[in-house]
Write a protein that holds these residues in place. Sequence first.
Motif, PDB file in Angstrom:
ATOM      1  N   LEU A  40      64.923  16.229  70.855  1.00 45.68           N
ATOM      2  CA  LEU A  40      64.742  17.575  70.291  1.00 45.68           C
ATOM      3  C   LEU A  40      65.153  18.679  71.260  1.00 45.68           C
ATOM      4  O   LEU A  40      65.453  19.793  70.835  1.00 45.68           O
ATOM      5  CB  LEU A  40      63.286  17.789  69.859  1.00 45.68           C
ATOM      6  CG  LEU A  40      62.811  16.977  68.674  1.00 45.68           C
ATOM      7  CD1 LEU A  40      61.366  17.310  68.360  1.00 45.68           C
ATOM      8  CD2 LEU A  40      63.684  17.208  67.460  1.00 45.68           C
ATOM      9  N   GLY A  41      65.127  18.393  72.533  1.00 48.34           N
ATOM     10  CA  GLY A  41      65.521  19.400  73.507  1.00 48.34           C
ATOM     11  C   GLY A  41      64.531  20.544  73.642  1.00 48.34           C
ATOM     12  O   GLY A  41      64.914  21.669  73.961  1.00 48.34           O
ATOM     13  N   LEU A  42      63.272  20.261  73.453  1.00 45.71           N
ATOM     14  CA  LEU A  42      62.239  21.280  73.620  1.00 45.71           C
ATOM     15  C   LEU A  42      61.859  21.383  75.093  1.00 45.71           C
ATOM     16  O   LEU A  42      62.019  20.436  75.855  1.00 45.71           O
ATOM     17  CB  LEU A  42      60.992  20.914  72.809  1.00 45.71           C
ATOM     18  CG  LEU A  42      61.135  20.887  71.295  1.00 45.71           C
ATOM     19  CD1 LEU A  42      59.875  20.320  70.670  1.00 45.71           C
ATOM     20  CD2 LEU A  42      61.409  22.276  70.759  1.00 45.71           C
ATOM     21  N   ARG A  43      61.358  22.531  75.497  1.00 44.86           N
ATOM     22  CA  ARG A  43      60.915  22.715  76.876  1.00 44.86           C
ATOM     23  C   ARG A  43      59.758  21.773  77.196  1.00 44.86           C
ATOM     24  O   ARG A  43      59.707  21.152  78.247  1.00 44.86           O
ATOM     25  CB  ARG A  43      60.486  24.159  77.109  1.00 44.86           C
ATOM     26  CG  ARG A  43      59.959  24.376  78.530  1.00 44.86           C
ATOM     27  CD  ARG A  43      59.660  25.801  78.789  1.00 44.86           C
ATOM     28  NE  ARG A  43      60.939  26.531  78.861  1.00 44.86           N
ATOM     29  CZ  ARG A  43      61.024  27.833  78.934  1.00 44.86           C
ATOM     30  NH1 ARG A  43      59.944  28.564  78.926  1.00 44.86           N
ATOM     31  NH2 ARG A  43      62.194  28.417  79.011  1.00 44.86           N
ATOM     32  N   TYR A  44      58.796  21.694  76.287  1.00 41.86           N
ATOM     33  CA  TYR A  44      57.658  20.807  76.453  1.00 41.86           C
ATOM     34  C   TYR A  44      57.710  19.736  75.375  1.00 41.86           C
ATOM     35  O   TYR A  44      57.958  20.030  74.210  1.00 41.86           O
ATOM     36  CB  TYR A  44      56.336  21.563  76.333  1.00 41.86           C
ATOM     37  CG  TYR A  44      56.174  22.645  77.357  1.00 41.86           C
ATOM     38  CD1 TYR A  44      55.996  22.339  78.695  1.00 41.86           C
ATOM     39  CD2 TYR A  44      56.212  23.976  76.981  1.00 41.86           C
ATOM     40  CE1 TYR A  44      55.865  23.332  79.635  1.00 41.86           C
ATOM     41  CE2 TYR A  44      56.076  24.985  77.919  1.00 41.86           C
ATOM     42  CZ  TYR A  44      55.902  24.651  79.241  1.00 41.86           C
ATOM     43  OH  TYR A  44      55.766  25.632  80.170  1.00 41.86           O
TER      44      TYR A  44
ATOM     45  N   GLU B  87      58.979  19.686  60.932  1.00 43.59           N
ATOM     46  CA  GLU B  87      59.915  18.893  60.130  1.00 43.59           C
ATOM     47  C   GLU B  87      60.835  18.062  61.010  1.00 43.59           C
ATOM     48  O   GLU B  87      61.107  16.891  60.723  1.00 43.59           O
ATOM     49  CB  GLU B  87      60.730  19.802  59.218  1.00 43.59           C
ATOM     50  CG  GLU B  87      59.924  20.422  58.103  1.00 43.59           C
ATOM     51  CD  GLU B  87      60.699  21.468  57.308  1.00 43.59           C
ATOM     52  OE1 GLU B  87      61.889  21.702  57.613  1.00 43.59           O
ATOM     53  OE2 GLU B  87      60.122  22.039  56.385  1.00 43.59           O
ATOM     54  N   GLU B  88      61.304  18.650  62.102  1.00 39.65           N
ATOM     55  CA  GLU B  88      62.185  17.921  63.018  1.00 39.65           C
ATOM     56  C   GLU B  88      61.437  16.789  63.711  1.00 39.65           C
ATOM     57  O   GLU B  88      61.978  15.696  63.883  1.00 39.65           O
ATOM     58  CB  GLU B  88      62.790  18.864  64.061  1.00 39.65           C
ATOM     59  CG  GLU B  88      63.881  19.748  63.509  1.00 39.65           C
ATOM     60  CD  GLU B  88      65.056  18.963  62.958  1.00 39.65           C
ATOM     61  OE1 GLU B  88      65.535  18.027  63.635  1.00 39.65           O
ATOM     62  OE2 GLU B  88      65.496  19.278  61.843  1.00 39.65           O
ATOM     63  N   ILE B  89      60.203  17.040  64.117  1.00 42.32           N
ATOM     64  CA  ILE B  89      59.395  15.998  64.752  1.00 42.32           C
ATOM     65  C   ILE B  89      59.175  14.849  63.771  1.00 42.32           C
ATOM     66  O   ILE B  89      59.306  13.674  64.133  1.00 42.32           O
ATOM     67  CB  ILE B  89      58.059  16.568  65.265  1.00 42.32           C
ATOM     68  CG1 ILE B  89      58.304  17.470  66.483  1.00 42.32           C
ATOM     69  CG2 ILE B  89      57.080  15.453  65.613  1.00 42.32           C
ATOM     70  CD1 ILE B  89      57.074  18.201  66.966  1.00 42.32           C
ATOM     71  N   GLN B  90      58.866  15.169  62.526  1.00 41.88           N
ATOM     72  CA  GLN B  90      58.641  14.137  61.514  1.00 41.88           C
ATOM     73  C   GLN B  90      59.904  13.302  61.314  1.00 41.88           C
ATOM     74  O   GLN B  90      59.846  12.069  61.270  1.00 41.88           O
ATOM     75  CB  GLN B  90      58.200  14.770  60.199  1.00 41.88           C
ATOM     76  CG  GLN B  90      57.875  13.764  59.119  1.00 41.88           C
ATOM     77  CD  GLN B  90      57.291  14.400  57.870  1.00 41.88           C
ATOM     78  OE1 GLN B  90      57.090  15.608  57.811  1.00 41.88           O
ATOM     79  NE2 GLN B  90      57.015  13.592  56.884  1.00 41.88           N
TER      80      GLN B  90
END
Length: 122
Positions: free
Chosen positions: A82-86, A11-14
């Motif tokens: 988003l601050g994701l690791r990957y 949902e956040e990616i979208q």
Amino acid sequence: MASNRIIAINEEIQKELSALLRTVKDPRVQNVMISITRVETTPDLRYTKVYVSVLQEDKAKEALAGLKSAAGFLRRQLGSNLGLRYSPEIVWSLDDSILYGAKMLKLINSLEVKHDEETDEN
């Protein structure tokens, strides 16, 4: 079945990609109405498949090519927002479900007209 975490990330990616699409300077993407209909991310967050729907059917292939060329920029922006690791690699896929739905609605409406004509004759 996807975990709650993956569902939330999808949902956040979208949401983020929808906002980022407005910043893409490629004319193949700017001049077309593009909607992100669904996002599917792998459990290891390495790949995300983004389903897009293009309003102008004749420009769909061009828009998809523009999205593929902007994938690196969008991936970098997505990762920082988003601050994701990957930052997942984006795989674009054309979603024709909206066009299919419109075609089915047109067929149903044509059946209703034929049914109304037949009842008027009797």
